[in-house]
Write a protein that holds these residues in place. Sequence first.
Motif, PDB file in Angstrom:
ATOM      1  N   HIS A  38       0.870  -1.484  -0.119  1.00  0.00           N
ATOM      2  CA  HIS A  38      -0.051  -0.139  -0.023  1.00  0.00           C
ATOM      3  C   HIS A  38       0.834   1.205   0.026  1.00  0.00           C
ATOM      4  N   PHE A  39       1.912   1.133   0.774  1.00  0.00           N
ATOM      5  CA  PHE A  39       2.629   2.546   1.026  1.00  0.00           C
ATOM      6  C   PHE A  39       3.647   2.864  -0.316  1.00  0.00           C
ATOM      7  N   LEU A  40       4.256   1.623  -0.844  1.00  0.00           N
ATOM      8  CA  LEU A  40       4.977   1.587  -1.964  1.00  0.00           C
ATOM      9  C   LEU A  40       4.347   2.065  -3.246  1.00  0.00           C
ATOM     10  N   THR A  41       3.246   1.595  -3.304  1.00  0.00           N
ATOM     11  CA  THR A  41       2.452   1.814  -4.582  1.00  0.00           C
ATOM     12  C   THR A  41       1.561   3.302  -4.588  1.00  0.00           C
ATOM     13  N   ARG A  42       1.300   3.739  -3.272  1.00  0.00           N
ATOM     14  CA  ARG A  42       1.085   5.210  -3.251  1.00  0.00           C
ATOM     15  C   ARG A  42       2.166   6.238  -3.336  1.00  0.00           C
ATOM     16  N   GLN A  43       3.279   5.807  -3.288  1.00  0.00           N
ATOM     17  CA  GLN A  43       4.570   6.776  -3.460  1.00  0.00           C
ATOM     18  C   GLN A  43       5.453   6.046  -4.401  1.00  0.00           C
ATOM     19  N   PRO A  44       5.238   6.172  -5.506  1.00  0.00           N
ATOM     20  CA  PRO A  44       6.310   5.515  -6.279  1.00  0.00           C
ATOM     21  C   PRO A  44       7.782   6.202  -6.371  1.00  0.00           C
ATOM     22  N   SER A  45       8.488   5.000  -6.520  1.00  0.00           N
ATOM     23  CA  SER A  45       9.924   5.178  -6.421  1.00  0.00           C
ATOM     24  C   SER A  45      10.288   5.304  -4.774  1.00  0.00           C
ATOM     25  N   SER A  46       9.446   5.076  -3.889  1.00  0.00           N
ATOM     26  CA  SER A  46       9.886   5.046  -2.713  1.00  0.00           C
ATOM     27  C   SER A  46      10.805   3.812  -2.221  1.00  0.00           C
ATOM     28  N   ALA A  96       7.718  -1.730 -10.461  1.00  0.00           N
ATOM     29  CA  ALA A  96       8.730  -2.766 -10.444  1.00  0.00           C
ATOM     30  C   ALA A  96       9.586  -2.267  -8.946  1.00  0.00           C
ATOM     31  N   ILE A  97       9.501  -3.250  -7.983  1.00  0.00           N
ATOM     32  CA  ILE A  97      10.561  -2.985  -6.900  1.00  0.00           C
ATOM     33  C   ILE A  97      11.173  -3.942  -6.438  1.00  0.00           C
ATOM     34  N   THR A  98      12.303  -3.917  -5.877  1.00  0.00           N
ATOM     35  CA  THR A  98      13.224  -4.852  -5.473  1.00  0.00           C
ATOM     36  C   THR A  98      13.031  -5.030  -3.771  1.00  0.00           C
ATOM     37  N   VAL A  99      12.876  -6.327  -3.198  1.00  0.00           N
ATOM     38  CA  VAL A  99      13.237  -6.445  -1.632  1.00  0.00           C
ATOM     39  C   VAL A  99      14.674  -7.073  -1.653  1.00  0.00           C
ATOM     40  N   HIS A 100      15.337  -6.355  -1.186  1.00  0.00           N
ATOM     41  CA  HIS A 100      16.834  -6.861  -0.827  1.00  0.00           C
ATOM     42  C   HIS A 100      17.034  -7.458   0.673  1.00  0.00           C
ATOM     43  N   HIS A 101      17.211  -8.608   0.864  1.00  0.00           N
ATOM     44  CA  HIS A 101      17.194  -9.235   2.299  1.00  0.00           C
ATOM     45  C   HIS A 101      18.728  -9.517   2.349  1.00  0.00           C
ATOM     46  N   PHE A 102      19.046  -8.965   3.362  1.00  0.00           N
ATOM     47  CA  PHE A 102      20.492  -9.073   4.122  1.00  0.00           C
ATOM     48  C   PHE A 102      20.356  -9.948   5.107  1.00  0.00           C
ATOM     49  N   ASP A 103      21.461 -10.592   5.323  1.00  0.00           N
ATOM     50  CA  ASP A 103      21.814 -11.405   6.676  1.00  0.00           C
ATOM     51  C   ASP A 103      23.356 -11.065   6.988  1.00  0.00           C
ATOM     52  N   LEU A 104      23.484 -10.160   7.891  1.00  0.00           N
ATOM     53  CA  LEU A 104      24.899  -9.821   8.173  1.00  0.00           C
ATOM     54  C   LEU A 104      25.370 -10.600   9.347  1.00  0.00           C
ATOM     55  N   TYR A 105      24.818 -11.366   9.722  1.00  0.00           N
ATOM     56  CA  TYR A 105      25.463 -12.342  10.969  1.00  0.00           C
ATOM     57  C   TYR A 105      26.802 -12.698  10.861  1.00  0.00           C
ATOM     58  N   VAL A 124      17.235   2.035  -4.642  1.00  0.00           N
ATOM     59  CA  VAL A 124      16.159   1.600  -5.529  1.00  0.00           C
ATOM     60  C   VAL A 124      14.707   1.583  -4.816  1.00  0.00           C
ATOM     61  N   PRO A 125      13.822   1.672  -5.481  1.00  0.00           N
ATOM     62  CA  PRO A 125      12.652   1.476  -5.199  1.00  0.00           C
ATOM     63  C   PRO A 125      12.258   0.048  -4.673  1.00  0.00           C
ATOM     64  N   GLY A 126      11.944   0.208  -3.411  1.00  0.00           N
ATOM     65  CA  GLY A 126      11.820  -1.201  -2.833  1.00  0.00           C
ATOM     66  C   GLY A 126      11.890  -1.097  -1.251  1.00  0.00           C
ATOM     67  N   ILE A 127      12.747  -2.196  -1.002  1.00  0.00           N
ATOM     68  CA  ILE A 127      12.567  -2.429   0.561  1.00  0.00           C
ATOM     69  C   ILE A 127      14.069  -3.033   0.899  1.00  0.00           C
ATOM     70  N   CYS A 128      14.838  -2.645   1.816  1.00  0.00           N
ATOM     71  CA  CYS A 128      16.087  -3.301   2.335  1.00  0.00           C
ATOM     72  C   CYS A 128      15.365  -3.729   3.628  1.00  0.00           C
TER      73      CYS A 128
END
Length: 181
Positions: A38-46, A96-105, A124-128
């Motif tokens: 909902h948040f990411l599609t209301r605010q493109p490139s967020s 188009a968005i990308t979810v970047h999933h990091f594991d820094l353990y 980039v648009p999406g989530i880290c």
Amino acid sequence: MAQTQATTAIPLTSIDLYCRQEADTASLAKQLAASFEHFLTRQPSSHLNISLEGDLGAGKTTFARYLIQAMGHAGKVKSPTYTLCEPYPLTLKDQAITVHHFDLYRMRDPLEWQEAGFAEHFDVPGICLIEWPEKAEGTLPAFDIQILLSAGADENMRSITIKALSIRGKAVVDDIQVARQ
């Protein structure tokens, strides 16, 4: 004498939940995914930065897996323990968005984060989504949301706190609260 305008801080939001079964955790991840969408599609490139915190075995990777799948990834969600980052390109309502999933353990020094060259993923648009963010202390951009997981007495029980750390995070957490009512 000059007058100064008083600024009022916007109170940020926090949700405390207790998931008794793994299905409850999956359901919460699905609600969070809907709020992210909902948040990411209301605010493109967020973009949103989310920390996943908790002790070893608290369920961070499992929660991330449910979340990424709930956002539309149909394939397997791998743990990025050895690769440090797994990208998941997604399409949300033709965006188009990308979810970047990091594991820094496995990181031993915060400089490893900088040397790995992952900073560009935060533009980039999406989530880290970052597990073990304290391993890169002082080198990461600010977080919008903190998700704190604690294991319960049973391996399927989780205490989960979702805390907004920015105005963008507040919009997402407020949306979750509305959806849960």
